[in-house]
Motif scaffolding. Structure first.
Motif, PDB file in Angstrom:
ATOM      1  N   ARG A 136       0.833  -1.204   0.000  1.00 65.08           N
ATOM      2  CA  ARG A 136       0.000   0.000   0.000  1.00 65.08           C
ATOM      3  C   ARG A 136       0.870   1.258   0.000  1.00 65.08           C
ATOM      4  O   ARG A 136       0.630   2.194  -0.769  1.00 65.08           O
ATOM      5  CB  ARG A 136      -0.942   0.003   1.208  1.00 65.08           C
ATOM      6  N   GLU A 137       1.881   1.284   0.850  1.00 69.83           N
ATOM      7  CA  GLU A 137       2.727   2.477   0.949  1.00 69.83           C
ATOM      8  C   GLU A 137       3.520   2.713  -0.333  1.00 69.83           C
ATOM      9  O   GLU A 137       3.781   3.861  -0.705  1.00 69.83           O
ATOM     10  CB  GLU A 137       3.676   2.335   2.136  1.00 69.83           C
ATOM     11  N   THR A 138       3.904   1.637  -1.015  1.00 69.83           N
ATOM     12  CA  THR A 138       4.713   1.775  -2.226  1.00 69.83           C
ATOM     13  C   THR A 138       3.861   2.030  -3.462  1.00 69.83           C
ATOM     14  O   THR A 138       4.216   2.848  -4.319  1.00 69.83           O
ATOM     15  CB  THR A 138       5.555   0.497  -2.442  1.00 69.83           C
ATOM     16  N   LEU A 139       2.724   1.333  -3.562  1.00 71.32           N
ATOM     17  CA  LEU A 139       1.937   1.405  -4.793  1.00 71.32           C
ATOM     18  C   LEU A 139       1.093   2.661  -4.905  1.00 71.32           C
ATOM     19  O   LEU A 139       0.884   3.164  -6.013  1.00 71.32           O
ATOM     20  CB  LEU A 139       1.042   0.171  -4.909  1.00 71.32           C
ATOM     21  N   VAL A 140       0.594   3.178  -3.791  1.00 69.42           N
ATOM     22  CA  VAL A 140      -0.256   4.371  -3.866  1.00 69.42           C
ATOM     23  C   VAL A 140       0.467   5.532  -4.550  1.00 69.42           C
ATOM     24  O   VAL A 140      -0.087   6.165  -5.470  1.00 69.42           O
ATOM     25  CB  VAL A 140      -0.798   4.755  -2.477  1.00 69.42           C
ATOM     26  N   PRO A 141       1.717   5.866  -4.163  1.00 66.82           N
ATOM     27  CA  PRO A 141       2.409   6.947  -4.876  1.00 66.82           C
ATOM     28  C   PRO A 141       2.665   6.632  -6.345  1.00 66.82           C
ATOM     29  O   PRO A 141       2.608   7.531  -7.200  1.00 66.82           O
ATOM     30  CB  PRO A 141       3.733   7.093  -4.118  1.00 66.82           C
ATOM     31  N   VAL A 142       2.953   5.359  -6.650  1.00 68.11           N
ATOM     32  CA  VAL A 142       3.168   4.981  -8.049  1.00 68.11           C
ATOM     33  C   VAL A 142       1.885   5.171  -8.851  1.00 68.11           C
ATOM     34  O   VAL A 142       1.902   5.721  -9.966  1.00 68.11           O
ATOM     35  CB  VAL A 142       3.652   3.511  -8.148  1.00 68.11           C
ATOM     36  N   ILE A 143       0.763   4.725  -8.293  1.00 70.90           N
ATOM     37  CA  ILE A 143      -0.534   4.868  -8.972  1.00 70.90           C
ATOM     38  C   ILE A 143      -0.869   6.351  -9.146  1.00 70.90           C
ATOM     39  O   ILE A 143      -1.352   6.772 -10.208  1.00 70.90           O
ATOM     40  CB  ILE A 143      -1.627   4.127  -8.182  1.00 70.90           C
ATOM     41  N   ASP A 144      -0.603   7.161  -8.129  1.00 74.93           N
ATOM     42  CA  ASP A 144      -0.850   8.605  -8.240  1.00 74.93           C
ATOM     43  C   ASP A 144      -0.002   9.208  -9.353  1.00 74.93           C
ATOM     44  O   ASP A 144      -0.485  10.043 -10.143  1.00 74.93           O
ATOM     45  CB  ASP A 144      -0.535   9.298  -6.915  1.00 74.93           C
ATOM     46  N   ALA A 145       1.262   8.791  -9.442  1.00 75.02           N
ATOM     47  CA  ALA A 145       2.154   9.317 -10.486  1.00 75.02           C
ATOM     48  C   ALA A 145       1.665   8.899 -11.870  1.00 75.02           C
ATOM     49  O   ALA A 145       1.734   9.678 -12.830  1.00 75.02           O
ATOM     50  CB  ALA A 145       3.581   8.818 -10.249  1.00 75.02           C
ATOM     51  N   ILE A 146       1.168   7.674 -11.977  1.00 73.63           N
ATOM     52  CA  ILE A 146       0.641   7.198 -13.258  1.00 73.63           C
ATOM     53  C   ILE A 146      -0.576   8.026 -13.678  1.00 73.63           C
ATOM     54  O   ILE A 146      -0.706   8.430 -14.841  1.00 73.63           O
ATOM     55  CB  ILE A 146       0.283   5.700 -13.155  1.00 73.63           C
ATOM     56  N   ARG A 147      -1.454   8.310 -12.728  1.00 71.10           N
ATOM     57  CA  ARG A 147      -2.654   9.080 -13.044  1.00 71.10           C
ATOM     58  C   ARG A 147      -2.331  10.514 -13.406  1.00 71.10           C
ATOM     59  O   ARG A 147      -3.092  11.166 -14.130  1.00 71.10           O
ATOM     60  CB  ARG A 147      -3.622   9.011 -11.864  1.00 71.10           C
ATOM     61  N   GLU A 148      -1.213  11.025 -12.914  1.00 73.57           N
ATOM     62  CA  GLU A 148      -0.788  12.379 -13.259  1.00 73.57           C
ATOM     63  C   GLU A 148       0.057  12.418 -14.523  1.00 73.57           C
ATOM     64  O   GLU A 148       0.361  13.492 -15.046  1.00 73.57           O
ATOM     65  CB  GLU A 148       0.005  12.977 -12.092  1.00 73.57           C
ATOM     66  N   SER A 149       0.430  11.237 -15.012  1.00 74.09           N
ATOM     67  CA  SER A 149       1.283  11.153 -16.196  1.00 74.09           C
ATOM     68  C   SER A 149       0.530  11.592 -17.442  1.00 74.09           C
ATOM     69  O   SER A 149      -0.682  11.434 -17.562  1.00 74.09           O
ATOM     70  CB  SER A 149       1.773   9.710 -16.365  1.00 74.09           C
ATOM     71  N   ASP A 150       1.270  12.154 -18.391  1.00 77.17           N
ATOM     72  CA  ASP A 150       0.698  12.553 -19.671  1.00 77.17           C
ATOM     73  C   ASP A 150       0.658  11.400 -20.670  1.00 77.17           C
ATOM     74  O   ASP A 150       0.167  11.561 -21.789  1.00 77.17           O
ATOM     75  CB  ASP A 150       1.512  13.704 -20.278  1.00 77.17           C
ATOM     76  N   ARG A 151       1.163  10.261 -20.257  1.00 78.03           N
ATOM     77  CA  ARG A 151       1.276   9.117 -21.165  1.00 78.03           C
ATOM     78  C   ARG A 151      -0.091   8.456 -21.343  1.00 78.03           C
ATOM     79  O   ARG A 151      -0.710   8.000 -20.391  1.00 78.03           O
ATOM     80  CB  ARG A 151       2.256   8.107 -20.573  1.00 78.03           C
ATOM     81  N   ASP A 152      -0.595   8.406 -22.568  1.00 78.99           N
ATOM     82  CA  ASP A 152      -1.855   7.756 -22.887  1.00 78.99           C
ATOM     83  C   ASP A 152      -1.572   6.402 -23.534  1.00 78.99           C
ATOM     84  O   ASP A 152      -0.904   6.330 -24.570  1.00 78.99           O
ATOM     85  CB  ASP A 152      -2.687   8.612 -23.846  1.00 78.99           C
ATOM     86  N   LEU A 153      -2.074   5.347 -22.929  1.00 77.97           N
ATOM     87  CA  LEU A 153      -1.870   4.024 -23.500  1.00 77.97           C
ATOM     88  C   LEU A 153      -2.922   3.746 -24.567  1.00 77.97           C
ATOM     89  O   LEU A 153      -4.027   4.276 -24.541  1.00 77.97           O
ATOM     90  CB  LEU A 153      -1.947   2.960 -22.404  1.00 77.97           C
ATOM     91  N   ALA A 154      -2.571   2.867 -25.481  1.00 78.20           N
ATOM     92  CA  ALA A 154      -3.445   2.553 -26.620  1.00 78.20           C
ATOM     93  C   ALA A 154      -4.490   1.529 -26.211  1.00 78.20           C
ATOM     94  O   ALA A 154      -4.344   0.336 -26.437  1.00 78.20           O
ATOM     95  CB  ALA A 154      -2.609   2.020 -27.784  1.00 78.20           C
ATOM     96  N   VAL A 155      -5.564   2.018 -25.594  1.00 77.90           N
ATOM     97  CA  VAL A 155      -6.604   1.092 -25.135  1.00 77.90           C
ATOM     98  C   VAL A 155      -7.860   1.145 -26.009  1.00 77.90           C
ATOM     99  O   VAL A 155      -8.661   0.212 -26.013  1.00 77.90           O
ATOM    100  CB  VAL A 155      -6.992   1.381 -23.665  1.00 77.90           C
ATOM    101  N   ASP A 156      -8.046   2.251 -26.760  1.00 79.16           N
ATOM    102  CA  ASP A 156      -9.277   2.388 -27.536  1.00 79.16           C
ATOM    103  C   ASP A 156      -9.345   1.379 -28.682  1.00 79.16           C
ATOM    104  O   ASP A 156     -10.420   1.104 -29.218  1.00 79.16           O
ATOM    105  CB  ASP A 156      -9.429   3.816 -28.078  1.00 79.16           C
ATOM    106  N   THR A 157      -8.206   0.792 -29.045  1.00 79.69           N
ATOM    107  CA  THR A 157      -8.189  -0.224 -30.098  1.00 79.69           C
ATOM    108  C   THR A 157      -9.069  -1.409 -29.743  1.00 79.69           C
ATOM    109  O   THR A 157      -9.611  -2.084 -30.622  1.00 79.69           O
ATOM    110  CB  THR A 157      -6.740  -0.720 -30.315  1.00 79.69           C
ATOM    111  N   PHE A 158      -9.234  -1.653 -28.451  1.00 76.41           N
ATOM    112  CA  PHE A 158      -9.979  -2.824 -27.998  1.00 76.41           C
ATOM    113  C   PHE A 158     -11.341  -2.450 -27.409  1.00 76.41           C
ATOM    114  O   PHE A 158     -11.895  -3.194 -26.613  1.00 76.41           O
ATOM    115  CB  PHE A 158      -9.146  -3.610 -26.980  1.00 76.41           C
ATOM    116  N   GLU A 159     -11.857  -1.306 -27.806  1.00 75.78           N
ATOM    117  CA  GLU A 159     -13.194  -0.917 -27.381  1.00 75.78           C
ATOM    118  C   GLU A 159     -14.213  -1.422 -28.395  1.00 75.78           C
ATOM    119  O   GLU A 159     -13.932  -1.551 -29.582  1.00 75.78           O
ATOM    120  CB  GLU A 159     -13.283   0.607 -27.259  1.00 75.78           C
ATOM    121  N   GLY A 160     -15.404  -1.728 -27.913  1.00 79.16           N
ATOM    122  CA  GLY A 160     -16.457  -2.230 -28.787  1.00 79.16           C
ATOM    123  C   GLY A 160     -17.268  -3.294 -28.097  1.00 79.16           C
ATOM    124  O   GLY A 160     -17.240  -3.433 -26.871  1.00 79.16           O
TER     125      GLY A 160
END
Length: 508
Positions: free
Chosen positions: A186-210
């Motif tokens: 919990r102590e390690t992952l929460v900051p990592v998850i917060d950093a990911i959510r603040e990241s400008d990096r957009d992953l290619a997920v819309d390819t698998f929408e439908g």
């Protein structure tokens, strides 16, 4: 690391040992039969079958309990206390003695009541979840908590009841060690998850929408199982409301479920269950019904499922291999690249409420929520009627999202209907262990990622079979991990894996 020589072939065991082993095989056969009835209840039984099934399972649990705890078993164990046994024989007696002493402390009539209540609660949970009606399930949950408190009080009246129940699933690691690892995650992952959510990096997920029809997804799930090498001669694939695996080294069955908007989740779920099945199917056949032919408790079992789900199923190498099969089933994804698939299966979600569909990182916060709630329920620090609100509050605090219904909140998991309090921590313990085992396998197998990309899973299967599966319950958890990896069980490999993988994915 190199493994030790093959296990002892045996010794001139005393007659008491042979007699104890035969008794263990018989009561484990009874338990195995109950497992088949449990599988049938969740997969194929008509909806109206619950009253009879609860009595059937109750009777079998009582028979097994009586065999495990009767005077003859106690006398044989006493006779073997100072016997000259091989290491393997000593391990068998150790495991049987632990089960006997625990079961002997619990009245048979309580075992019957627990089994019957669990069967009734399962049917109530399935209906309550479908109807989004926690109040309908609440009396069953309260009954399960009461019965399991009573159970723990018989086993160890002076100890924390939750600790006692945790030992049902992980007797070889302390609850303190489990809490330390959960806190570290919990102590390690929460900051990592917060950093990911603040990241400008957009992953290619819309390819698998439908929309992806469930019939095609089921065919794809079968493709996935065939790809990784599931033995359909000793298993089968079915659908259930909650994915699970049931069986032994001769007959091990997996189930999965489907969401028409998320075929990737079904692939991950199916490969997860394959990991469980592969462990069961890899146990020594000649030791079926004895501790040497049984898995080493749930943390190790979860390490196998999470290793296949995350380190194989979420790898670039796997999607290099499997993406053509995916495109064949779903032609609308024809333009998807391997990198698209890799990013999609490793996306860290901002709004996922369902544990079995969670990403690899937020998954552990789902576990922490369940762990804290069930611990407080068993200890008497939380009232049943307060579970939905506390659940929703914790999701908001830890994950930044709040369920809009109990069906997607506190009713989503099957475990409490079974009375499986103490089970949830083993999911995170297993994930941590998976990373440690995979890192060791990767260091010993030449170009493991290349083998996966080529569809050759034999090196990994053989490594796991040699270092984990073949030992059954011969070694306790930390000893098994140390023999396989050269290190004591720790979260170090998992945290290093997270830093490397998600740092690259999200430019952290």
């Amino acid at each position: 690391m190199a493994t030790e020589a093959a296990p002892d072939d045996g010794s001139d065991a005393p007659d008491a040992y042979d007699a104890l082993l035969e008794r263990a095989k018989r009561w484990n056969a009874v338990g195995s039969a109950a497992g088949v009835l449990g599988w049938d209840q969740q997969v194929m039984m008509p909806e109206g079958g619950t009253p009879a099934r609860s009595k059937q399972l109750s009777a079998l649990s009582s028979v097994r309990h009586d065999m495990l705890t009767d005077d003859e078993t106690a006398d044989l164990l006493a006779e073997l206390s100072d016997a000259d046994l091989t290491d393997e024989e000593s391990a068998v007696v150790r495991e049987i003695r632990r089960d006997h002493e625990r079961a002997d402390a619990v009245p048979g009539e309580l075992v019957e009541r627990i089994s019957e209540a669990s069967s009734e609660a399962l049917a109530a949970w399935e209906e309550a979840r479908a109807e989004d009606d926690f109040e309908a399930f609440a009396p069953h949950l309260e009954r399960q908590v009461e019965l399991k408190r009573e159970y723990a009080d018989h086993v160890a009246p002076d100890r924390d009841p939750y600790e006692v129940l945790f030992e049902e699933y992980e007797p070889c690691l302390s609850i303190e060690r489990a809490e330390e690892i959960l806190e570290e995650l919990r102590e390690t992952l929460v900051p990592v998850i917060d950093a990911i959510r603040e990241s400008d990096r957009d992953l290619a997920v819309d390819t698998f929408e439908g929309t992806f029809p469930t019939d095609d997804q089921e065919a794809l799930a079968r493709d996935a199982l065939e790809t990784v090498g599931y033995d359909f001669d000793r298993g089968r694939l079915d659908v259930s409301s909650h994915p699970f695996t049931s069986g032994n080294q001769f007959d091990c069955r997996v189930t999965t479920r489907f969401d028409e908007s998320d075929p990737l989740a079904a692939v991950g779920s199916t490969i997860h269950e394959f990991g469980h099945a592969q462990y069961n199917l890899g146990l020594p056949r000649e030791h079926w019904g004895t501790p040497l032919g049984e898995s080493r408790d749930l943390s190790v079992h979860e390490s196998q499922s999470r290793l296949w789900e995350n380190h194989v199923g979420r790898s670039r190498a796997f999607w290099e291999l499997f993406l053509p099969a995916f495109k064949e089933r779903f032609p609308d994804t024809a333009d998807a690249t391997v990198e698209d698939a890799y990013e999609a299966v490793n996306q860290v979600y901002e709004d996922n409420l369902v544990r079995v569909e969670a990403d690899e990182l937020t998954y552990h916060l789902h576990i922490v929520v369940r762990f804290e709630i069930e611990r407080d329920l068993v200890r008497g620090d939380l009232a049943i009627e307060d579970v939905p609100e506390v659940w929703n509050d914790k999701y908001e605090e830890y994950l930044g999202i709040r369920p809009e219904s109990d069906a997607e909140g506190c009713l989503q998991d099957i475990h409490w209907s079974h009375g499986n309090f103490g089970y949830f921590p083993t999911y995170s313990l297993g994930s941590v262990m998976a990373a440690q085992l995979y890192a060791a396998a990767e260091s010993e197998i030449d170009d493991l990622e290349g083998s996966i990309a080529d569809g050759d899973f034999d090196p990994l299967r053989e490594w796991l079979g040699e270092n984990v599966h073949r030992h059954g319950s011969r070694y306790e958890t930390n000893e098994l991990v140390r023999r396989a990896t050269g290190e004591d069980f720790s979260a170090d490999a998992f945290l290093a894996y997270v830093d490397e993988k998600y740092g690259e994915l999200y430019d952290l």
